[in-house]
Enzyme design. Structure first.
Site, PDB file in Angstrom:
ATOM      1  N   GLY A  69      20.111 -43.096  34.573  1.00  0.00           N
ATOM      2  CA  GLY A  69      20.226 -42.666  35.961  1.00  0.00           C
ATOM      3  C   GLY A  69      21.525 -41.933  36.242  1.00  0.00           C
TER       4      GLY A  69
ATOM      5  N   LEU B 277      11.799 -42.463  33.663  1.00  0.00           N
ATOM      6  CA  LEU B 277      13.087 -41.803  33.793  1.00  0.00           C
ATOM      7  C   LEU B 277      14.019 -42.165  32.644  1.00  0.00           C
ATOM      8  CD1 LEU B 277      14.964 -40.007  35.500  1.00  0.00           C
ATOM      9  CD2 LEU B 277      15.706 -42.086  36.697  1.00  0.00           C
ATOM     10  N   ASP B 278      14.468 -41.137  31.914  1.00  0.00           N
ATOM     11  CA  ASP B 278      15.444 -41.284  30.822  1.00  0.00           C
ATOM     12  C   ASP B 278      14.969 -42.212  29.721  1.00  0.00           C
ATOM     13  OD1 ASP B 278      17.204 -39.574  32.137  1.00  0.00           O
ATOM     14  OD2 ASP B 278      18.173 -41.209  33.215  1.00  0.00           O
ATOM     15  N   GLU B 279      13.649 -42.338  29.556  1.00  0.00           N
ATOM     16  CA  GLU B 279      13.130 -43.234  28.525  1.00  0.00           C
ATOM     17  C   GLU B 279      12.175 -42.528  27.570  1.00  0.00           C
ATOM     18  OE1 GLU B 279      11.634 -46.934  29.902  1.00  0.00           O
ATOM     19  OE2 GLU B 279      13.378 -47.379  31.145  1.00  0.00           O
TER      20      GLU B 279
END
Length: 299
Positions: free
Chosen positions: A217, A243-245
């Site tokens: 994040g 998100l961001d994974e």
């Protein structure tokens, strides 16, 4: 400047007009390599590079990347791909055959921070990123002068949470018009919608300014400083709706200590981000990545 880059690309295409690349994922079993080699031999192809990996101890999957040189390739691309279907079906392969002379068309998305796009443009100008950068899209004007100095079309589309759907509709039309094959988020500080991501599976590369999975994040350096970390890093990954994974392509780190404040850590981090993103983009362009679930195999 553009003329020099165009010359480099044309030379690259000519030098690799006979070159092909196979990327394969399938259940591990005897005979895979032998069958591929015999098939390529039928076309008088010479294997230039071969890398493989097996997960026998886990799920029993086999991964291989083969780069080959074939004198008849320019006239037989479709025939070779069609005839390979028989081998692919026999071994239950997920596969693709690509040709380096078909240079991929790339678009860069950027916001206000320009260190990553500068690195990509420098690598492109120097001939280390063999791609056709056809479009840059930004939600700010900061990158316009830089991008237009390379004679690359720059499109400013102000974006916010309120107009996100209209923005992405515009972006998708542009990507289709320019026949874009790879999207690189070079510090593009907007969250993409599920519809946009699903329309571009494993075709969006993001750079995240921390060593994932830590500090996902926003404001990772602030939180890293507050935790007193001794290592900071950057992570490039394919974008998914988590998100961001998404599947991680490349990561790197650098040591810091109590003497480094937030601004100092950001400066170090920007240096890592530039190199990590450039390596990831290069590997994608060279078809060195196989996505396996939420992991990547990078040859």
């Amino acid at each position: 400047m553009t003329r020099d880059i165009d010359t480099q690309l044309q030379q690259y295409k000519i030098q690799r007009k006979n070159r092909g690349c196979l990327l394969i994922r399938c259940p591990d079993q005897p005979g895979i390599i032998a069958s591929i080699s015999r098939f390529l031999f039928q076309y008088n192809a010479n294997i230039i590079e071969s890398s493989q990996y097996s997960t026998n101890h886990e799920s029993g999957n086999f991964f291989i990347r083969i780069e080959f040189d074939c004198p008849s390739l320019p006239d037989q691309k479709e025939e070779i791909k069609t005839r390979f279907l028989g081998i692919a079906e026999k071994f239950s392969m997920e596969w693709k055959m690509t040709f380096p002379s078909d240079v991929k068309r790339m678009s860069i998305f950027v916001s206000k921070e320009l260190h990553c796009i500068r690195e990509l443009l420098f690598e492109w100008q120097s001939g280390d990123l063999m791609t056709d950068i056809v479009l840059v899209i930004s939600n700010h004007e900061d990158a316009r002068e830089l991008v237009e100095s390379f004679d690359i079309p720059f499109v400013h589309i102000p974006a916010s949470r309120e107009n996100r759907q209209d923005v992405e509709t515009h972006q998708m039309k542009l990507l289709e018009a320019y026949a874009v094959e790879l999207i690189v988020l070079a510090r593009y500080m907007q969250i993409l919608t599920p519809a946009f991501v699903e329309a571009n599976p494993n075709r969006i590369i993001n750079i995240h300014h921390s060593f994932l999975p830590a500090f996902v994040g926003a404001r990772p350096y602030d939180r890293a400083y507050q935790r007193g970390v001794k290592l900071i890093g950057a992570t490039s990954h394919y974008v998914t709706n988590d998100l961001d994974e998404g599947p991680i392509i490349e990561q790197d780190t650098m040591r810091v200590d109590h003497r480094d404040n937030i601004d100092g850590m950001k400066k170090i981090g920007r240096s890592i981000e530039r190199s990590v993103l450039a390596r990831s983009v290069k590997w994608h362009l060279e078809d060195r990545i196989i996505v396996d679930g939420n992991k990547t195999i990078v040859f």
